[in-house]
Design a protein around this motif. Structure first.
Motif, PDB file in Angstrom:
ATOM      1  N   ARG A   1      42.128  42.228  33.739  1.00 37.05           N
ATOM      2  CA  ARG A   1      40.728  41.791  33.843  1.00 37.05           C
ATOM      3  C   ARG A   1      40.040  42.797  34.757  1.00 37.05           C
ATOM      4  N   THR A   2      39.377  43.759  34.187  1.00 33.95           N
ATOM      5  CA  THR A   2      38.802  44.846  34.959  1.00 33.95           C
ATOM      6  C   THR A   2      37.402  44.490  35.458  1.00 33.95           C
ATOM      7  N   ASP A   3      36.998  45.169  36.544  1.00 28.07           N
ATOM      8  CA  ASP A   3      35.638  44.990  37.033  1.00 28.07           C
ATOM      9  C   ASP A   3      34.705  45.968  36.321  1.00 28.07           C
ATOM     10  N   GLU A   4      33.472  46.063  36.788  1.00 26.66           N
ATOM     11  CA  GLU A   4      32.493  46.897  36.102  1.00 26.66           C
ATOM     12  C   GLU A   4      32.862  48.372  36.129  1.00 26.66           C
TER      13      GLU A   4
ATOM     14  N   ALA B   1      41.435  47.388  38.044  1.00 24.78           N
ATOM     15  CA  ALA B   1      42.237  46.160  38.015  1.00 24.78           C
ATOM     16  C   ALA B   1      43.549  46.426  38.728  1.00 24.78           C
TER      17      ALA B   1
END
Length: 241
Positions: free
Chosen positions: A130-133, A137
């Motif tokens: 679940r990566t950020d902008e 991750a």
């Protein structure tokens, strides 16, 4: 349509137990696995994208294998688009140290990222991220890759979806240190037959060369007396059968 080529440089830097670095030039494909490149018949041996080379290898398509893995993790793709960064099968041979899938919802919003790792022992493992902008991750390390690192610690990854530039970074963290970092840097080129021929002539038998280079560097590290860590039995993930 995605279907682009990235001439790129892959670097591995070890800082422990001894410092060692390698650099390798190759090229990667960014494709829509639902619509892979349609190449002229004579060029098809230079770039095949087979479902047998990903996940459990038993799904009818790459997309089906990805969906099977995601469903086992409780994630439903539900018709969303996918882009896939990978090595193609070249002249019957393939070796994919890392394949990345950027998964989107039906409205185009990011859903998740899957990092599929292959080791030189013929085993595969996929990490659901679940990566950020910024594409960052973290995940626990659950898979034996290098014979000189045990299966412990964590990965911190930066995997932004490629655009004009390809810029990926993977750090291994162990005991408050980063003993290993891998990077992939490249520039987008059109995924055309002419571009493929140019890159193949520049990097012939690219997948076999990558596989051989990794083994050669492993031998060099062994000769430098790096201790080899025992390889645990690989437990197949749910959805990877």
């Amino acid at each position: 349509m995605v279907n682009a080529l990235y001439p790129c440089t892959i670097t591995h830097v070890r800082t422990a137990p001894r410092r060692y670095a390698l650099r390798h030039r190759t090229y990667l494909w960014l494709i829509d696995p639902d619509r892979p490149p349609r190449l002229p018949h004579l060029l098809r041996p230079l770039a095949r994208f087979d479902a047998r080379d990903h996940f459990g290898g038993t799904a009818p398509t790459v997309r089906a294998g990805l969906e099977r893995f995601l469903l086992a993790q409780g994630v439903e793709l539900a018709g969303g688009a996918v882009t896939m960064l990978t090595q193609a099968r070249v002249l019957g041979h393939v070796f994919n140290p890392l394949t990345v899938y950027w998964c989107h919802r039906q409205d185009g919003a990011p859903l998740c990222v899957v990092a599929e790792v292959h080791n030189t022992y013929g085993e595969r493992h996929a990490y659901l991220l679940r990566t950020d902008e910024a594409g960052r991750a973290a995940t626990a390390k659950d898979f034996y890759v290098s014979p000189f690192f045990p299966v412990d610690g964590a990965y911190r990854m930066r995997l932004p979806e490629p655009g004009p530039r390809l810029n990926l970074t993977v750090h291994l963290e162990r005991e408050d240190a980063r003993p290993f970092t891998a990077t992939v840097r490249g520039t987008r080129r059109p995924g055309t037959p002419a571009q493929l021929v140019r890159l193949f002539l520049r990097h012939p038998f690219s997948t076999a060369v990558v596989s051989a280079a990794i083994r050669l560097h492993g031998v060099r590290l062994f000769l430098r007396r790096l201790p080899v860590q025992p390889r645990p039995r690989h437990r197949t993930q749910e959805g990877m059968q």
